[in-house]
Design an enzyme around this catalytic site. Structure first.
Site, PDB file in Angstrom:
ATOM      1  N   GLU A   1     -27.632 -11.364   1.378  1.00 34.91           N
ATOM      2  CA  GLU A   1     -28.944 -10.896   0.960  1.00 34.91           C
ATOM      3  C   GLU A   1     -29.994 -11.454   1.910  1.00 34.91           C
ATOM      4  OE1 GLU A   1     -28.840  -8.908  -1.480  1.00 34.91           O
ATOM      5  OE2 GLU A   1     -27.135  -9.452  -2.724  1.00 34.91           O
TER       6      GLU A   1
ATOM      7  N   ILE B   1     -28.423  -4.801   5.319  1.00 34.20           N
ATOM      8  CA  ILE B   1     -28.588  -4.331   3.948  1.00 34.20           C
ATOM      9  C   ILE B   1     -27.840  -5.282   3.024  1.00 34.20           C
ATOM     10  CG2 ILE B   1     -29.020  -1.915   4.482  1.00 34.20           C
ATOM     11  CD1 ILE B   1     -26.142  -1.274   4.046  1.00 34.20           C
ATOM     12  N   ASP B   2     -28.231  -5.308   1.759  1.00 31.68           N
ATOM     13  CA  ASP B   2     -27.669  -6.253   0.805  1.00 31.68           C
ATOM     14  C   ASP B   2     -26.166  -6.083   0.639  1.00 31.68           C
ATOM     15  OD1 ASP B   2     -30.230  -7.121   0.351  1.00 31.68           O
ATOM     16  OD2 ASP B   2     -30.457  -6.133  -1.586  1.00 31.68           O
ATOM     17  N   LYS B   3     -25.528  -7.162   0.232  1.00 28.42           N
ATOM     18  CA  LYS B   3     -24.085  -7.164   0.014  1.00 28.42           C
ATOM     19  C   LYS B   3     -23.635  -5.999  -0.858  1.00 28.42           C
ATOM     20  CE  LYS B   3     -20.547  -9.916  -2.353  1.00 28.42           C
ATOM     21  NZ  LYS B   3     -20.282 -11.186  -3.074  1.00 28.42           N
TER      22      LYS B   3
ATOM     23  N   ARG C   1     -35.299  -2.747  -4.701  1.00 27.87           N
ATOM     24  CA  ARG C   1     -34.939  -3.306  -5.998  1.00 27.87           C
ATOM     25  C   ARG C   1     -36.146  -3.945  -6.675  1.00 27.87           C
ATOM     26  NH1 ARG C   1     -30.006  -7.020  -4.278  1.00 27.87           N
ATOM     27  NH2 ARG C   1     -29.838  -7.341  -6.528  1.00 27.87           N
TER      28      ARG C   1
END
Length: 355
Positions: free
Chosen positions: A15, A161-163, A264
């Site tokens: 992240e 990009i996030d996990k 998010r």
């Protein structure tokens, strides 16, 4: 927690901010005497060394009045100097490791990879393997056996990009490509379109969320939106409704900036957290009925897509080699396809009763 420790913690969890480069803007004073730019910058930028500055200048990461210069350029009064620098905290040595990669496109300058949900992008301290970059290292070593583990490059990561977000990433393969893409990300000219399933039924068909994003004041692992701009960094997300299912809505989100967890945080900020987002309140029933059958339906949906429902569908930029504008797209992953179809059928066969 120190800034470096916070960044390493984010890297370990996959992240971190999309944009891995930052920009330093310096205006020379009216009384500035002629001075080599490499020496000048060493004295103006914290932790800078002459060797690093010279490499940055040679790779095009330094401009003066909008133009590239040589290390021996003499600064003068009024010069507008821009320095792009890597703000990533380096983790442990990259170890090549076979990890299946969905390479959508590759040439001498860039790679476009469709990252699956659950895969961490980059190794960090204490988490040296099992990441996308470990897989890229292995892949490139197969193409060039002369590359040693000691000389493996960082593969030009200019964003991430996030996990638990799936979708497209671009990696630069040359210094020129790194410079070009880093500038494009910073100037917000890279086109990034995401598809998300969010809780609730937005009142407008499209809109823009403009609220700074920074670390949560109490919970340091989370980020929060600050609409007054007194904390965090500027963040802008444009959203558009694609399909309404009553209790949840399929939307596209276009990033103008690239802050940590931006979509998010912004969607949670306007009351529509991402479906099954365990960080920002989407992993519980936010909208719907009190009936047990509905609760079971939602639980089944969580099982189908056991991560936040977010996919990076498009990425577009000016190609570092050809100068042409390019756009890439990948389809939704199977978990999101099944999740959306399940909600579509729910509305079709059961309707959405009034609450």
């Amino acid at each position: 927690m120190s800034k470096a420790s916070e960044q390493e913690e984010l890297l370990e969890n996959g992240e971190s901010s999309d944009e891995l480069y930052e920009r330093h803007a310096i205006t020379c004073d009216p009384g500035q005497e002629p001075y080599r730019i490499d020496k000048f910058l060493v004295g103006r930028i914290e932790y800078a060394t002459r060797n690093k500055v010279q490499k940055a200048i040679e790779s095009g990461m330094v401009t003066v009045n909008g133009k590239n210069v040589q290390p021996n350029y003499k600064v003068k009064p009024g010069d507008e100097i821009i320095v792009y620098s890597d703000k990533e905290v380096k983790g442990e040595q990259i170890v090549p490791e076979f990890i299946p990669l969905d390479i959508q496109y590759e040439d001498d300058d860039v790679m476009i990879i469709n990252k699956p949900a659950g895969l961490v992008v980059h190794p960090a301290s204490g988490n040296p393997n099992g990441t996308l970059i470990n897989g890229v290292a292995w892949y490139l070593k197969q193409k060039n056996k002369d590359i040693s583990e000691e000389t493996l490059p960082r593969y030009g990561m200019v964003h991430r990009i996030d996990k638990n977000t799936s979708g497209l990433m671009v990696l630069a393969k040359t210094d020129k490509a790194v410079t070009s893409l880093a500038k494009q990300f910073f100037d917000h000219t890279v086109f990034r379109r995401y598809i998300a399933l969010v809780w609730g039924d937005p009142s407008e068909d499209e809109g823009t969320v403009n609220a700074h994003i920074g670390r949560h004041q109490r919970f340091r692992k989370l980020f929060d939106a600050y609409p007054e701009g007194d904390h965090g960094k500027e963040a802008i997300t444009h959203y558009k409704v694609l399909e309404r299912f009553g209790y949840v809505t399929l939307v596209e989100c276009r990033l103008e900036t690239g802050r940590t967890h931006q979509i998010r945080v912004h969607m949670q900020h306007i009351g529509h957290p991402l479906f099954n987002d365990d960080f920002y309140g989407g992993d519980r029933i936010v909208k719907g009925t009190v009936y047990s059958k509905y609760k079971q339906f939602v639980e089944n949906c969580f099982a189908i897509c056991p991560r936040h429902a977010l996919h990076a569908r498009n990425i577009g930029f000016k190609h570092p080699g050809t100068g042409e504008q390019v756009l890439f797209e990948c389809e939704l992953p199977q978990d999101m396809k099944e999740l959306i179809e399940k909600w579509r059928n729910y509305v079709k066969f059961k309707g959405v009763p009034e609450e």
